[in-house]
Scaffold this motif. Structure first.
Motif, short mmCIF file in Angstrom:
data_model
loop_
_atom_site.label_atom_id
_atom_site.label_comp_id
_atom_site.label_asym_id
_atom_site.label_seq_id
_atom_site.Cartn_x
_atom_site.Cartn_y
_atom_site.Cartn_z
N GLN A 38 -30.38 30.45 26.74
CA GLN A 38 -30.03 30.91 25.76
C GLN A 38 -30.34 29.92 24.51
O GLN A 38 -30.53 30.20 23.52
CB GLN A 38 -28.64 31.22 25.71
N LEU A 39 -29.94 28.47 24.78
CA LEU A 39 -30.14 27.71 23.81
C LEU A 39 -31.54 26.96 23.73
O LEU A 39 -31.92 26.50 24.79
CB LEU A 39 -29.12 26.54 24.20
N SER A 40 -31.83 26.85 22.55
CA SER A 40 -33.41 26.03 22.30
C SER A 40 -34.48 26.55 23.26
O SER A 40 -34.82 25.48 23.89
CB SER A 40 -32.91 24.47 22.31
N PRO A 41 -34.81 27.64 23.41
CA PRO A 41 -35.72 28.00 24.64
C PRO A 41 -36.97 27.47 24.41
O PRO A 41 -37.25 27.21 23.05
CB PRO A 41 -35.82 29.57 24.85
N LEU A 42 -37.89 27.17 25.30
CA LEU A 42 -39.05 26.75 25.09
C LEU A 42 -39.96 28.08 24.48
O LEU A 42 -40.20 28.86 25.05
CB LEU A 42 -39.86 26.58 26.64
N VAL A 43 -40.44 27.75 23.18
CA VAL A 43 -41.16 28.86 22.55
C VAL A 43 -42.10 27.87 21.42
O VAL A 43 -41.66 26.86 20.93
CB VAL A 43 -39.97 29.74 21.95
N SER A 44 -43.13 28.39 21.10
CA SER A 44 -43.96 27.67 20.05
C SER A 44 -43.41 27.92 18.80
O SER A 44 -43.01 28.83 18.60
CB SER A 44 -45.40 28.08 20.17
N ALA A 45 -43.30 26.86 18.02
CA ALA A 45 -42.76 27.01 16.48
C ALA A 45 -43.81 27.78 15.80
O ALA A 45 -45.25 27.78 16.29
CB ALA A 45 -42.68 25.69 15.65
N LYS A 46 -43.63 28.80 14.83
CA LYS A 46 -44.47 29.52 14.25
C LYS A 46 -45.83 28.60 13.54
O LYS A 46 -46.65 29.12 13.57
CB LYS A 46 -43.82 30.45 13.19
N ASP A 47 -45.19 27.63 13.04
CA ASP A 47 -46.14 26.57 12.25
C ASP A 47 -46.94 25.49 13.39
O ASP A 47 -47.28 24.68 12.75
CB ASP A 47 -45.56 26.15 10.83
N ALA A 48 -46.75 25.68 14.59
CA ALA A 48 -47.57 24.91 15.57
C ALA A 48 -48.79 25.05 15.64
O ALA A 48 -49.46 26.19 15.65
CB ALA A 48 -46.56 24.77 16.93
N TYR A 49 -49.81 24.20 15.84
CA TYR A 49 -51.05 24.15 16.32
C TYR A 49 -51.02 24.38 17.81
O TYR A 49 -50.34 23.42 18.61
CB TYR A 49 -51.87 22.94 16.16
N LEU A 50 -51.81 25.33 18.42
CA LEU A 50 -51.87 25.48 19.88
C LEU A 50 -52.92 24.87 20.42
O LEU A 50 -54.12 25.03 20.07
CB LEU A 50 -51.94 27.22 20.10
N LEU A 51 -52.55 24.31 21.56
CA LEU A 51 -53.59 23.34 21.98
C LEU A 51 -53.65 23.72 23.75
O LEU A 51 -52.56 23.46 24.35
CB LEU A 51 -53.38 21.91 21.90
N ASP A 52 -54.69 24.29 24.22
CA ASP A 52 -54.66 24.80 25.73
C ASP A 52 -55.73 23.79 26.40
O ASP A 52 -56.73 23.46 25.78
CB ASP A 52 -55.47 26.45 25.64
N THR A 53 -54.93 23.01 27.20
CA THR A 53 -55.70 21.86 27.70
C THR A 53 -56.21 22.47 29.09
O THR A 53 -56.68 21.59 29.88
CB THR A 53 -54.72 20.70 28.13
N SER A 54 -56.36 23.62 29.32
CA SER A 54 -56.89 24.04 30.78
C SER A 54 -58.41 23.50 31.06
O SER A 54 -58.67 23.16 32.18
CB SER A 54 -57.04 25.56 30.77
N ASN A 55 -59.32 23.62 29.83
CA ASN A 55 -60.69 23.32 30.18
C ASN A 55 -61.10 22.20 29.41
O ASN A 55 -62.30 21.96 29.01
CB ASN A 55 -61.48 24.60 30.05
N ILE A 56 -60.09 21.38 28.78
CA ILE A 56 -60.65 20.10 28.15
C ILE A 56 -60.18 18.88 28.77
O ILE A 56 -58.84 19.07 29.61
CB ILE A 56 -60.27 20.25 26.85
N THR A 57 -60.54 17.61 28.59
CA THR A 57 -60.17 16.60 29.18
C THR A 57 -58.88 15.96 28.16
O THR A 57 -58.91 16.51 26.95
CB THR A 57 -61.07 15.37 29.15
N SER A 58 -58.15 15.10 28.56
CA SER A 58 -57.07 14.44 27.79
C SER A 58 -57.77 13.86 26.57
O SER A 58 -57.00 14.17 25.48
CB SER A 58 -56.16 13.41 28.75
N ASP A 59 -58.86 13.28 26.64
CA ASP A 59 -59.46 12.51 25.57
C ASP A 59 -59.79 13.45 24.53
O ASP A 59 -59.82 13.41 23.43
CB ASP A 59 -60.52 11.56 25.98
N ASP A 60 -60.38 14.68 24.85
CA ASP A 60 -60.90 15.91 24.21
C ASP A 60 -59.48 16.28 23.29
O ASP A 60 -59.47 16.26 21.87
CB ASP A 60 -61.38 17.02 24.66
N GLY A 61 -58.43 16.73 23.98
CA GLY A 61 -57.32 17.12 23.23
C GLY A 61 -56.60 16.09 22.46
O GLY A 61 -56.44 16.08 21.42
#
Ligand code: DC
Length: 213
Positions: A176-199
């Protein structure tokens, strides 16, 4: 100069490594806010406290982090990860950790905080917000490799970790309190197929653009 970078995301998405490297790159101060929830969970377990959580308990837990004999590795196992997720639903825990996190964020010289609710609740006015995620199998494999490397939780197999991460995501996203959700003005970064350095390169670009303005 005050400049706040909020990096939120799912468990084992790589947000911690990215946040730490971002802070190093810009010379900003770094806070892993998950550690705060983990240390409260650890304190409750190790002190065998079963009473209601109080402000005092949260403060006593945080004191462990400034004890130089305390090993942070005690906080990095699946049992504490799960307990931290459970106690993070508690209002007294969240309210008391909020003050600590906001004070940290407001320091001069730039700060990076990573967690679940930094861009939404702790620092809704952060200069930059990033939300990191990756496919569950990829997150689990990364966590598994980390455990093998550290020789901890050696009885765990990949399926156990997938189960643990799935449960934890569910609790974090549905509390209920502060659930994990992206802020509306956040950049989304999907790290599934990139290295940490690329991120990291992507994050550096986003922050540099803002700093130049
Ligand atoms: O980031 P982590 O895996 O170390 O976090 C452990 C738990 O702490 C996570 O499952 C939920 C809680 N947490 C939170 O509720 N809010 C944060 N800002 C950071 C962590």
């Amino acid at each position: 100069m005050k400049f706040i970078v909020a990096i939120d995301g799912t468990a084992a998405s790589g947000k911690g490594t990215l946040a730490k490297k971002t802070a190093n790159h810009f010379g900003f101060k770094y806070l892993d806010t998950g550690i705060l929830y983990r240390v409260v969970a650890y304190y409750l377990k190790s002190s065998e406290i079963h009473s209601e959580i109080s402000k005092q308990i949260v403060q006593d837990s945080l004191r462990l982090l400034i004890n130089k004999d305390f090993k942070l590795s005690h906080l990095r196992n699946e049992e504490i990860s799960f307990k931290a997720s459970i106690i993070s639903k508690n209002k007294i825990v969240r309210d008391n950790l909020l003050t600590y996190q906001r004070e940290f964020a407001m320091q001069e010289g730039g700060t990076v905080l990573d967690g679940r609710d930094i861009g939404t609740v702790v620092c809704p006015n952060a200069d930059i917000k990033i939300f990191v995620d990756a496919d569950i199998e990829i997150r689990a494999k990364r966590r598994y490799d980390q455990y093998l490397k550290n020789n901890s939780d050696s009885n765990l197999n990949l399926n156990d970790i997938i189960d643990d991460l799935t449960k934890r995501d569910y609790i974090d996203k549905n509390r209920q309190l502060s659930p994990l959700v992206s802020a509306k003005d956040a950049y989304l970064l999907d790290t599934s197929n990139i290295t940490s350095d690329d991120g990291l390169k992507k994050i550096i670009k986003i922050i540099s653009r803002k700093l130049e303005k």
